[in-house]
Design a protein around this motif. Structure first.
Motif: not given
Length: 173
Positions: A126-134, A119-120, A110-117
């Motif tokens: 979605i400009d902010a990387e932390d926002r993209a992670r959320d 990034d995409i 799940f962590a790897e899936w979340e990381d890739r998602l």
């Protein structure tokens, strides 16, 4: 094994089921998977994650609205292919396995899936990387839940209603 986990869950999936589904002799499982069920489940997690990551990569470069539509369709496809009887095999292991090493492997997937998602999503607008992670975490948890609700209520309409809210909430941000 992936299909069995998706439909039956971890506890209800046995090696006998795997053999019957694969139409394989008993000895072949123990020859190729000396670790038995746990090794097969580990392979199923890896296979499921690889398919999910490949699917995501196929959507890389899409604008956010198109990405969200295709991402939602891939989750809806789980219910369509299984006539509302399937779910995510990784989730089945995460919820149903009693072995810490399998739970850890599911968490890592799940962590790897979340990381890739994330990034995409970042590349989709979605400009902010932390926002993209959320947003990635939200999408994974929301669609996992939508599939489970659709399965529980044996309804694509349930999934579609949840999907509409998911997409509008992400698009509004």
């Amino acid at each position: 094994m992936v299909s069995l986990l998706s439909r039956q869950g971890y506890a209800e999936t046995s090696l006998v089921d795997v053999l019957a589904t694969a139409d394989a002799p008993r000895g072949s499982i123990y020859h190729y998977f000396r670790g038995g069920k746990d090794e097969l489940v580990s392979a199923a997690i890896t296979l499921t994650l690889d398919a999910a990551l490949e699917n995501l990569e196929g959507m890389r470069g899409l604008e956010l609205p198109e990405f969200l539509a295709r991402f939602a369709a891939s989750w809806r496809g789980i219910l369509e292919r299984t006539e509302c009887t399937g779910a995510c095999a990784i989730m089945a292991v995460s919820v149903g396995a009693d072995k810490p090493e399998l739970k850890a492997l599911a968490a890592k997937a799940f962590a790897e899936w979340e990381d890739r998602l994330a990034d995409i999503l970042h590349s989709a607008g979605i400009d902010a990387e932390d926002r993209a992670r959320d947003v990635a975490r939200y999408l994974l948890s929301a669609y996992e839940g939508a599939v489970l609700l659709g399965r529980a209520q044996h309804s694509l309409a349930v999934f579609d209603g949840v999907d509409e809210i998911i997409r509008s909430s992400v698009a509004a941000r």
